[in-house]
Every structure is written in structure tokens, then in C-alpha cells.
Design a protein around this motif. Structure first.
Motif, PDB file in Angstrom:
ATOM      1  N   ILE A 174      -3.435  11.558  -0.094  1.00  0.00           N
ATOM      2  CA  ILE A 174      -4.330  11.199  -1.193  1.00  0.00           C
ATOM      3  C   ILE A 174      -5.021   9.886  -0.863  1.00  0.00           C
ATOM      4  O   ILE A 174      -4.368   8.907  -0.509  1.00  0.00           O
ATOM      5  CB  ILE A 174      -3.562  11.081  -2.522  1.00  0.00           C
ATOM      6  N   PHE A 175      -6.338   9.873  -0.963  1.00  0.00           N
ATOM      7  CA  PHE A 175      -7.123   8.666  -0.740  1.00  0.00           C
ATOM      8  C   PHE A 175      -7.947   8.373  -1.983  1.00  0.00           C
ATOM      9  O   PHE A 175      -8.338   9.279  -2.718  1.00  0.00           O
ATOM     10  CB  PHE A 175      -8.061   8.848   0.467  1.00  0.00           C
ATOM     11  N   ALA A 176      -8.191   7.107  -2.215  1.00  0.00           N
ATOM     12  CA  ALA A 176      -9.042   6.726  -3.340  1.00  0.00           C
ATOM     13  C   ALA A 176     -10.423   7.334  -3.150  1.00  0.00           C
ATOM     14  O   ALA A 176     -10.970   7.343  -2.034  1.00  0.00           O
ATOM     15  CB  ALA A 176      -9.135   5.206  -3.435  1.00  0.00           C
ATOM     16  N   VAL A 177     -10.981   7.865  -4.220  1.00  0.00           N
ATOM     17  CA  VAL A 177     -12.281   8.515  -4.141  1.00  0.00           C
ATOM     18  C   VAL A 177     -13.395   7.541  -4.499  1.00  0.00           C
ATOM     19  O   VAL A 177     -13.171   6.493  -5.105  1.00  0.00           O
ATOM     20  CB  VAL A 177     -12.337   9.752  -5.059  1.00  0.00           C
ATOM     21  N   ASN A 178     -14.614   7.895  -4.085  1.00  0.00           N
ATOM     22  CA  ASN A 178     -15.849   7.175  -4.421  1.00  0.00           C
ATOM     23  C   ASN A 178     -15.881   5.742  -3.889  1.00  0.00           C
ATOM     24  O   ASN A 178     -16.568   4.879  -4.439  1.00  0.00           O
ATOM     25  CB  ASN A 178     -16.078   7.154  -5.940  1.00  0.00           C
ATOM     26  N   THR A 179     -15.135   5.497  -2.839  1.00  0.00           N
ATOM     27  CA  THR A 179     -15.160   4.178  -2.206  1.00  0.00           C
ATOM     28  C   THR A 179     -15.084   4.362  -0.697  1.00  0.00           C
ATOM     29  O   THR A 179     -14.556   5.368  -0.214  1.00  0.00           O
ATOM     30  CB  THR A 179     -13.996   3.299  -2.715  1.00  0.00           C
ATOM     31  N   PHE A 180     -15.598   3.414   0.052  1.00  0.00           N
ATOM     32  CA  PHE A 180     -15.629   3.550   1.498  1.00  0.00           C
ATOM     33  C   PHE A 180     -14.306   3.109   2.133  1.00  0.00           C
ATOM     34  O   PHE A 180     -13.700   2.115   1.712  1.00  0.00           O
ATOM     35  CB  PHE A 180     -16.766   2.720   2.102  1.00  0.00           C
ATOM     36  N   HIS A 181     -13.876   3.869   3.152  1.00  0.00           N
ATOM     37  CA  HIS A 181     -12.733   3.514   3.992  1.00  0.00           C
ATOM     38  C   HIS A 181     -13.230   3.425   5.435  1.00  0.00           C
ATOM     39  O   HIS A 181     -14.066   4.224   5.853  1.00  0.00           O
ATOM     40  CB  HIS A 181     -11.633   4.579   3.908  1.00  0.00           C
ATOM     41  N   SER A 182     -12.693   2.478   6.185  1.00  0.00           N
ATOM     42  CA  SER A 182     -13.048   2.406   7.606  1.00  0.00           C
ATOM     43  C   SER A 182     -12.387   3.563   8.363  1.00  0.00           C
ATOM     44  O   SER A 182     -11.303   4.016   7.994  1.00  0.00           O
ATOM     45  CB  SER A 182     -12.602   1.071   8.194  1.00  0.00           C
ATOM     46  N   LYS A 225       4.888  10.522  -9.159  1.00  0.00           N
ATOM     47  CA  LYS A 225       3.698  11.281  -9.546  1.00  0.00           C
ATOM     48  C   LYS A 225       2.716  10.396 -10.325  1.00  0.00           C
ATOM     49  O   LYS A 225       1.501  10.528 -10.193  1.00  0.00           O
ATOM     50  CB  LYS A 225       4.084  12.491 -10.388  1.00  0.00           C
ATOM     51  N   PHE A 226       3.272   9.512 -11.152  1.00  0.00           N
ATOM     52  CA  PHE A 226       2.413   8.607 -11.910  1.00  0.00           C
ATOM     53  C   PHE A 226       1.597   7.724 -10.969  1.00  0.00           C
ATOM     54  O   PHE A 226       0.410   7.481 -11.204  1.00  0.00           O
ATOM     55  CB  PHE A 226       3.259   7.750 -12.845  1.00  0.00           C
ATOM     56  N   LEU A 227       2.223   7.258  -9.888  1.00  0.00           N
ATOM     57  CA  LEU A 227       1.515   6.424  -8.918  1.00  0.00           C
ATOM     58  C   LEU A 227       0.369   7.182  -8.249  1.00  0.00           C
ATOM     59  O   LEU A 227      -0.620   6.591  -7.817  1.00  0.00           O
ATOM     60  CB  LEU A 227       2.491   5.907  -7.855  1.00  0.00           C
ATOM     61  N   GLU A 228       0.501   8.509  -8.148  1.00  0.00           N
ATOM     62  CA  GLU A 228      -0.545   9.325  -7.534  1.00  0.00           C
ATOM     63  C   GLU A 228      -1.645   9.713  -8.521  1.00  0.00           C
ATOM     64  O   GLU A 228      -2.695  10.195  -8.118  1.00  0.00           O
ATOM     65  CB  GLU A 228       0.066  10.610  -6.955  1.00  0.00           C
ATOM     66  N   SER A 229      -1.396   9.492  -9.803  1.00  0.00           N
ATOM     67  CA  SER A 229      -2.335   9.964 -10.825  1.00  0.00           C
ATOM     68  C   SER A 229      -3.620   9.154 -10.825  1.00  0.00           C
ATOM     69  O   SER A 229      -3.648   7.971 -10.475  1.00  0.00           O
ATOM     70  CB  SER A 229      -1.686   9.901 -12.209  1.00  0.00           C
ATOM     71  N   GLU A 230      -4.691   9.813 -11.239  1.00  0.00           N
ATOM     72  CA  GLU A 230      -5.973   9.117 -11.373  1.00  0.00           C
ATOM     73  C   GLU A 230      -5.870   8.031 -12.427  1.00  0.00           C
ATOM     74  O   GLU A 230      -6.492   6.973 -12.307  1.00  0.00           O
ATOM     75  CB  GLU A 230      -7.073  10.117 -11.742  1.00  0.00           C
TER      76      GLU A 230
END
Length: 964
Positions: free
Chosen positions: A56-64, A758-763
Motif C-alpha cells: 500500500i502506497f499513499a495515493v495522489n502524491t509523488f514518490h521517488s 488494519k486501522f493503520l492501513e485505512s484511508e
């Protein structure tokens, strides 16, 4: 530098790297995280790499994006041409590889969210002014675009044939982009978008005369060449001027044949198409909801006799369980439209399962037993209709399955059940395992238990199964019983509904007979739901759930009945709030008003000893009932009336619903003072048919009308008074030396019982944690002497320590750690999502901000009585950056409420004074006849000493003798 490519293979974009790079490759890093990947030979010199979707990666943001060799050195790689290159990461997440100024970056986006935001996206402040063709590419030239905007640019193509969306590779060149000319063939509608964090901006194409959106929808038959613009369903209905009441149904039935469902499209042929060809040149399918006046239009295409309709928009818009009848619409002048009912050409099949067609493919297919599917079927009149429901109910309807648990036993952790299944089509499918499925709208979490024996009977079969409750790891809260059914090579889960009378009495008439202790911390037990189904509860054991308190409760019951007349004359009222722990809401403030004004002598308040808010009652100690004390039990049994801003379950453990006090509370009247204004959330648990309230206090006429319309109460059962806690609200911002922002998100039903991992993975966690950890926010707060107070909802109190941010400007609190009303009064701005507490800030004429990052999911799962596009009284942010922008604007404006929001106050509030508690008291007095109608104490007889089962056996024996 080594160059990599992004090429298309098997209809998917993949990273292509040289073999010599791959041979030295140790790992690939996305941001600070190593990503798992698979690979295959592309040709003799290159390797194709695809990222695995198990992270799981954060969405709508850039990663190198970095390639690391076996010596832990960075491999110098890049793309020859700057641009955005899409690749599929998983079913609902798209990856975008961006090459920009010798940087390799990756952004992950949720396709469904992007598509949903298209309708409400902002207009970008530049224009596309020209196009040109070069080397099979189309160049799009912008009037003005900077590098940061270009880096965030996305090109989305919607294929007209099936309405599916595709990400398009785009090459960068100064102030223009280059796109494959295939997407300009007329088969696609193009959207040029800029996605900054979670905010979407849309560019429009410039034609010589006007701005033209590439999407269009045809309206009038044979005359759609000049129709531009994107119309939603409401606009379409208005343009055709459709009125369900005035539609005329043609007597002639339209016979259709060769009906076919492919993904989200329906196609069929009209049997006598020569006659109807002139009528339906551009066909429109009309869906009319059963027992309602709702209409939905689906525009189609015609090829000689074949009609094709794409249901993608309907599948996106539809919600709830319902049925729709299908018609073809003939558009006429002056609203004289005609609809033709669709009937099947073939005779009605006798075999009912064959009357049902394949499921439509959902745009977003959530793996949950709550997920709604849509399918067409042939009615008993041989006509075409659509049904929408969960998979369990759809399969049950198709195979005419009825279930009942007719045998149940439980010894320690082992449960034995027998499921009686009736169906005339038992030979057309196979039964699989029995499952316990967690009740969850957002995920499918199931535990399987193979059945021990299946025995057929005349109308179906018996399925016997043994469930070891400790063999699988269970977690809170509710687990329902399902049965696997294999039909047409697919396994479907059907809910096992209903229990026999014997099973019902065995489980429902006992308190703790089947409770299983787990590690002295949790308990599991079976219970019967409102709909008479068997389910299991897994929850933490309360300290008072033992024989000592049950004995105390039983003694109090007999004591009150022994002195029945004495307690009846006392006219006891009892107040309480959430979990019998709090004393700050309307329940407390109304009690405080009655006590101080000596309005009702025998009004008592329930609180747990040691509660942080017990101090609020220190001047009223003579009226305290300590939770679970003997006095508490006595007065609860003797109470004439309950008055609270919460439901009865907060005054007693109603999980023990067959105890004496639980049964007694069921009959007691409750004046519901309201926990808050309810416009932001649909609360079906409060509907009149649930039997929870007897007199409802409304904060305003606006909400009173909503309660009567949606909750189903009569006019006489809802009174507008205002909330008791509003009597003490006042602005206290001057009492602190800094400006304070109060952040209080509410809970989510689909996150009930979620583990901490699971909470840590939640949006939910990621969005709020990203916001609170924002370096830009931190600087903004420091520079302007502003602090944030972050308060988590009581149902999420165990997660508060998971929020990890290092800031002297932000403090976090759990339930009851700080006085909530003081927090509100001292704050200059409030941020919430859907919490009713935000109405307090609006009442105090302070600015409110709504953080709606999961708006679409919330509206789908929870629903709202308000229109979020038009009715909200504050700014709305869908992402962190926009939220920080809004905070910055209010800081610069010295936290002044915007005028157009303040003007809504007169619409939403009837009273703004200090007399709400007085009006509530008068309302109770005026409704005493209704509230005091039935006696609160169950009359007790000497025979009640004999256990109920023995009394029932004795009565049965007497009845048999009398019959002889």
C-alpha cells in the motif's frame, strides 16, 4: 545513464529495462519502501518488470523511483523523453511513472475517485489553444502552463463504445504535450486534467467559437449533432421534460430477442424491427422503479435491429435494493412521450433459474456481502426487469432457496448447527462450506467450516456443520452465518436466515448460557437478530458481566416489586449519557436545569464511579445513581421515565437482553434529547419502527420535518425546542492566549472492530495523520500562534495513540480526556467530516470546515439527509493540501465566518437563546399522558419464584388435562 522504457505489452504498460541492468539489480525503491516486482523476458536484450500489488502506497502524491544494485549503489537510470507513462498497479489503483527534469517519480491514483471528481472538478486557469500533428502524434499547445502543473498533468480517455476510462501516455515538450493520434479518432472523449494532491482541475478544449467538452449525450432522436456538454441524469430528465405521472404506456408490447449481457452493457434485437425503425432511430431505454416514481434513462445505439445500452452510469448512480421495469422511450412533443414495455420473444421458461441473466459488471466491485449487484430477469409476465440487491438475496431468489437453522447446540467452544434448506432446484447446485462472515460494508472477512454431512429431503437438504469458535481468529464485532453455494462454476455466499422456534427459545431466553470466555478479556456468544437470524457477537467483556452483578440485579427486581406501591408514587425520572460515563451533553444539561430550578424532585442521574466527568455532578450528589450499584438497579426498575441524549443501551448492558432489567427497560418510555443535529448522517437505528424513542426533541423545525418524513414519527411525537446543551454555549475564544482549531472526525460503521494494523492501513488514518504531520501546516501554526486540538470519536478511542506527529502546536485527546463543550467554546474554527458536533460551532457563529476525503464511500454506506453540494454551512476540502489552504485563508481573515454560510443559520435554527431546557420541560409536561400511559414496573406474583421453564411445563400439563 541507462535508459528504461515504458511499453505496452498484453494491453498493459510495463517497465522495460536492459538485461545488464537487471543482472546487477538488488531492489527497486518507491520512496523509502522497497517494492515487490515480477519480471519476464521481453526479448533477447530486455526484461519486462511489473510491480506486484501486495503493498500500500499513499495515493495522489509523488514518490521517488530508484534502482539499487547489489553493492547498494544507486543505478543511474532515466527515460529519454519527459512525460507521464501509466501502468496498472492493481484493479482500482493506477500507477503513473513521471519523468521530469532528470527525475523519476511515481504517483498512485484511484481511478474511481478521479472519475467521480470529474463532475465537480475545478476549471484550470489555462486554455488549450491549438493542435498539430507530427509523427503519428497530436500536439496540444497550452496558452500558459508551468512546470509544476505539467508534472501533475493526466490525460484520461473515455472510450465511447463502452464508457470505460483509460490513462493515456503523454510526452512533455515546453508548454505542450504530445498524445498518440489514436485517441483523436472519434472513438474517445479526452479529459486533460491536473491532479494536485487530491484536487482535480479540468482543462477545456478551445474551438474557434466556444469552449467544447469532448463528452456529450444525445437528447432528441435524430437531432444530436449540435449537443455539447456533460449532462447528468437529472439534467437529462429535465431536458426531455419527463414526468413519471404523465407517461403513457403503449398497449403494444415490444418483443425483444437475443438478449445479452456483456460486462456493463445490455444488447437485444427487436423482433419486428422494420415497423419500429423510424421510431427508435436513437434509442433511449427507460427504467422505472417499482412502487416509486423514480425514472432513469440509458442512451443507446442501434445497428439495424440490434440495440445496445451501456449501464455504467446507472450502476454508478443506483443505490439500495430495488426493482426496475424496462421500457423503450419514444420522445414526443409537448411532453407526450410514450413508453413500450419490453417483452421476451421466447416463451416463458418453466425452469426459473434460467430466467435470470448474468450480473452486470460493477464499476467498482467491493468485496463485501453488503455489495449491491444488478441483473436482468424475466418476470412471470415474460417481461424484462432489473433487480438490484446483495448477492445472497439475488441467488436465493434465482434458486428459490429458503433456509432455517433447526438444530443448535454449543458446548464450550464447539457449536453444532443443522441448516434446513428448501429449494426445488437442489440438483442444480452444490453446497460448500459454512462460513462465519464479519458484518462489514467495506471488506469480506470470512472463516470457513466444512460441513460434516449433507442429507437430501423431499424439498431440499439438511446441512450439518461443526464450528470451533477458537479454531479461527475472530475479532469484534458481529459475525453472521453464511453457506457457500456452487452454481455455474462460481461459489456464492448466501445468508442463512431464520431459526426454528426451538432454537429461538433456547438462545433468546437465556442470559449467559452460551457465553464463551476468550483469554479472560473477550467473550463470544450466539444471539438472535431482529430478523430472527442466528449471529455471533465477539466483544470485550465488561467488568460487571458476572454472577455477582446479576444476583444484585435480581434482588433489586424482587425488592422493587415487594414495595411496588411505594416506588410507583415516587414518579422517578432517570437521566444518563454515553456509556453512563459522560456528563456534558444535553442529558446532563437538562438534568442540571431541572435540579437547580427544582422542577422535579425525583430526577436522578446515572454515572460510573470514577468517571472523569463525575466532578460535574459534585453539587448534585444527592441525585447520583452510581452505575451497577444496588440503588442504581432499584431506581432503574422503579423509573417512570428515562430522559437522555443517548439510547437506552447507554444506561445498561442491553447485550444481556434477556435479563430482568433489560426486559423492563424495553417497556420504559424514553424522551430523546438528541445527541446532536442529524442532517449529516442517516440513522436508521432511530427510526420509529425500531421502537427506541417515545418523544423526540428536535433542535429546529428544519430537523423536525426531517424526523417526521424519514424517521416515521407522528407530528405529536416530535417537539421543536432546541438542544439543552445549547443553553450554556458561549464564545470563550478570548480566554486563551492563542487561536485554537478543533479537529474532531467522526467514526465509520465499516470500520467497526477493525484491528490496529488494519486501522493503520485505512484511508481514514492516512488522511488525518498526513494532515496532522504536514510540515506546511506546522509552519503555519507556529508563525500565527495557532494550536490544533485533535479529538477522536469515542468508538475510535483505542486508536488515538496510533496518530504519530511531533508538534508543539498539536495536541491529541481521547474520549472524556477534555471537556468537549469547553473545547468548542474556546475554538475559533472547527474541522470535521460528518460529526454532528460541528453544528455547535455553527450555532456559535464560528467558521466550519468539512474534510470529505471519502465523501462518495460515506454517502454510499451511510447516506445523508442533506445535499452535500448545496446544503453545507462551511468550506469543503477533499485532500490535505486544500484543507491547509482553507486554514491559511481563515488565519489571514482572522477566523471570520463567511457571510453566505452565516445566512443559512436562520434556515437551520429555530431558537437561538438560553431557553431550550425550559421548552423541553414544558414539552414533557404537555405529553405526560402519552409518556405515563403504561406502568413502568412489571407486577410480580408469588408464582414468579418458580423458574419460567418449570412454570411453562406445568401450564402445558394443566392444558392437556383440561382438553381431556
Amino acid at each position: 545513464m541507462y535508459y528504461i522504457n515504458v511499453l505496452e505489452q498484453n494491453s498493459e504498460f510495463q517497465l522495460i529495462i536492459q538485461k545488464k541492468i537487471f543482472e546487477t539489480l538488488n531492489r527497486i525503491m518507491v520512496g523509502n519502501q522497497s517494492i515487490d516486482y515480477g519480471y519476464s523476458a521481453y526479448d533477447e536484450e530486455y526484461i519486462a518488470i511489473n510491480f506486484l500489488d501486495n503493498q500500500i502506497f499513499a495515493v495522489n502524491t509523488f514518490h521517488s523511483l530508484e534502482f539499487i544494485d547489489n553493492d547498494n549503489n544507486l543505478i543511474d537510470v532515466g527515460l529519454k523523453t519527459n512525460g507521464t507513462y501509466p501502468f496498472l498497479y492493481n484493479n482500482d489503483t493506477q500507477g503513473l511513472l513521471v519523468s521530469f527534469d532528470n527525475e523519476l517519480l511515481i504517483k498512485f491514483v484511484k481511478t474511481f475517485e478521479v472519475v467521480q471528481k470529474l463532475k465537480r472538478s475545478n476549471q484550470f486557469d489555462t486554455e488549450i489553444v491549438s493542435f498539430y500533428e507530427v509523427n503519428n502524434l497530436i500536439g496540444i499547445h497550452f496558452k500558459e502552463i508551468n512546470k509544476e502543473q505539467q508534472k501533475n498533468l493526466i490525460v484520461l480517455a473515455k472510450k465511447k463504445e463502452d464508457n470505460q476510462y483509460y490513462y493515456v501516455p503523454a510526452l512533455f515538450n515546453s508548454d505542450e504535450i504530445l498524445i498518440d493520434q489514436t485517441y483523436f479518432s472519434g472513438k474517445y472523449d479526452l479529459h486533460v486534467l491536473i491532479l494536485v494532491n487530491s484536487t482535480l482541475f479540468k482543462c477545456s478544449f478551445m474551438s474557434p467559437n466556444k469552449m467544447v467538452e469532448r463528452d456529450y449525450i444525445s437528447i432528441f432522436e435524430g437531432n444530436n449533432e449540435d449537443v455539447d456538454g456533460v449532462l447528468d441524469q437529472q439534467e437529462l430528465l429535465q431536458m426531455i421534460d419527463l414526468d413519471a405521472k404523465e407517461l403513457r404506456e403503449e398497449e403494444t408490447i415490444l418483443v425483444v430477442d437475443n438478449i445479452d449481457i456483456r460486462d456493463n452493457s445490455l444488447s437485444f434485437e427487436i423482433a419486428n424491427h422494420e415497423e419500429y425503425n423510424p421510431i427508435f432511430r436513437n434509442p433511449i431505454l427507460l427504467l422505472r422503479k417499482r412502487k416509486a416514481e423514480d425514472l432513469y434513462l440509458v442512451e443507446g445505439k442501434k445497428n439495424i435491429a440490434k440495440f445496445t445500452f451501456n449501464f455504467n452510469a446507472f450502476l454508478n448512480d443506483a443505490n439500495g435494493s430495488n426493482r426496475w421495469d424496462l421500457f423503450l422511450l419514444r420522445v414526443g412533443l409537448a411532453k407526450k412521450h410514450t413508453i413500450y414495455r419490453l417483452q421476451c420473444f421466447e416463451p416463458l421458461p418453466e425452469d426459473k433459474p434460467t430466467r435470470f441473466f448474468n450480473f452486470f459488471k460493477q464499476p467498482v466491485d467491493i468485496k463485501s456481502t453488503y455489495n449491491q449487484k444488478s441483473r436482468l430477469y424475466i418476470t412471470n409476465k415474460n417481461e424484462l426487469s432489473l433487480t438490484r440487491n446483495n448477492i445472497s438475496n439475488l441467488i436465493k431468489e434465482q434458486l428459490e432457496i429458503k433456509t432455517q437453522i433447526d438444530k443448535f447446540s454449543m458446548k464450550k467452544n464447539v457449536v453444532n448447527i443443522r441448516i434446513k434448506m428448501n429449494t426445488p432446484y437442489i440438483d442444480q447446485f452444490k453446497t460448500g462450506s459454512v462460513y462465519l462472515v464479519q458484518r462489514n460494508k467495506d471488506n469480506l472477512l470470512k472463516k470457513g467450516y466444512p460441513h460434516a454431512h449433507v442429507k437430501k429431503h423431499d424439498t431440499g437438504s439438511y446441512i450439518e456443520c461443526q464450528i470451533d469458535l477458537l479454531s479461527e481468529e475472530l475479532f469484534p464485532l458481529y459475525w453472521d452465518v453464511y453457506l457457500g453455494v456452487f452454481y455455474n462454476d462460481n461459489e456464492y455466499l448466501i445468508r442463512v436466515t431464520r431459526v426454528s422456534k426451538k432454537v429461538f427459545k433456547d438462545i433468546d431466553s437465556t442470559i449467559s448460557k452460551y457465553q464463551l470466555n476468550v483469554n479472560n478479556e473477550y467473550i463470544i456468544y450466539p444471539y438472535i437478530t431482529i430478523t430472527k437470524d442466528l449471529s455471533f457477537t465477539f466483544r470485550k467483556r465488561e467488568y460487571f458481566e458476572n454472577r455477582y452483578y446479576l444476583f444484585k440485579e435480581n434482588i433489586a427486581y424482587y425488592f422493587v416489586n415487594l414495595f411496588y406501591r411505594y416506588f410507583s408514587e415516587k414518579d422517578i425520572w432517570i437521566g444518563f449519557e454515553k456509556l453512563a460515563m459522560s456528563a456534558h451533553d444535553s442529558g446532563y444539561h437538562f438534568f442540571d436545569y431541572v435540579y437547580k430550578n427544582k422542577k422535579h424532585e425525583n430526577f436522578y442521574y446515572v454515572i460510573r464511579k470514577g468517571s472523569p466527568e463525575e466532578d460535574n455532578l459534585k453539587d448534585k450528589k444527592d441525585k447520583i445513581l452510581y452505575f451497577m450499584s444496588f440503588k442504581y438497579f432499584v431506581y432503574m426498575f422503579a423509573a417512570r421515565l428515562l430522559i437522555s441524549s443517548d439510547t437506552k443501551r447507554n444506561s445498561y448492558n442491553l447485550s444481556l437482553k434477556k435479563s430482568k432489567l433489560a426486559k423492563t427497560l424495553t417497556d420504559k418510555k424514553l424522551v430523546y434529547l438528541q445527541h446532536g443535529v442529524n442532517g449529516l448522517k442517516v440513522v436508521k437505528d432511530f427510526y420509529k419502527n425500531r421502537g427506541v424513542f417515545d418523544l423526540v426533541i428536535a433542535p429546529s423545525e428544519y430537523e423536525r420535518e426531517m424526523i417526521i418524513e424519514h424517521w416515521g414519527y407522528d407530528d405529536s411525537e416530535v417537539v421543536t425546542t432546541g438542544l439543552a446543551r445549547w443553553d450554556v454555549l458561549e464564545d470563550k475564544t478570548d480566554e486563551i492566549s492563542y487561536k485554537q482549531i478543533f479537529v474532531m472526525p467522526t467514526w465509520r460503521t465499516w470500520m467497526d472492530g477493525m484491528t490496529k494494523d488494519k486501522f493503520l492501513e485505512s484511508e481514514y488514518f492516512q488522511r488525518y495523520n498526513d494532515f496532522l504531520s504536514s510540515s506546511r501546516l506546522e509552519n503555519l501554526l507556529k508563525e500565527n500562534n495557532v494550536k490544533i486540538m485533535f479529538f477522536l470519536h469515542p468508538k475510535f478511542k483505542e486508536y488515538i495513540d496510533l496518530f504519530n506527529f511531533e508538534s508543539d502546536q498539536i495536541e491529541k485527546f481521547g474520549f472524556l480526556e477534555v471537556p468537549l463543550d469547553e473545547m468548542i467554546m474556546k475554538s475559533s474554527l472547527m474541522i470535521s467530516d460528518y460529526s454532528s458536533v460541528i453544528w455547535e460551532m455553527f450555532y456559535l457563529k464560528k467558521p466550519c470546515v468539512f474534510f470529505h476525503f471519502d465523501r462518495d464511500k460515506y454517502l454510499d454506506y451511510e447516506g445523508s439527509y442533506m445535499d452535500f453540494d448545496n446544503d453545507l454551512f462551511g468550506d469543503v476540502a477533499y485532500d490535505t493540501e486544500t484543507l491547509v489552504d482553507i486554514i491559511e485563508s481563515y488565519i489571514k481573515n482572522e477566523f471570520q465566518e463567511k457571510q453566505h454560510y452565516g445566512q443559512l443559520r436562520n434556515e437551520y435554527f429555530t431558537y437561538i437563546d438560553k431557553n431550550n431546557s425550559e421548552r423541553i420541560y414544558q414539552a414533557i409536561q404537555e405529553n405526560k399522558d402519552m409518556l405515563y400511559k403504561e406502568s413502568n414496573i412489571r407486577k410480580w406474583k408469588l408464582t414468579h419464584i418458580i423458574p419460567f421453564k418449570l412454570r411453562r411445563m406445568g401450564l402445558s400439563a394443566i392444558n392437556k388435562l383440561l382438553k381431556k
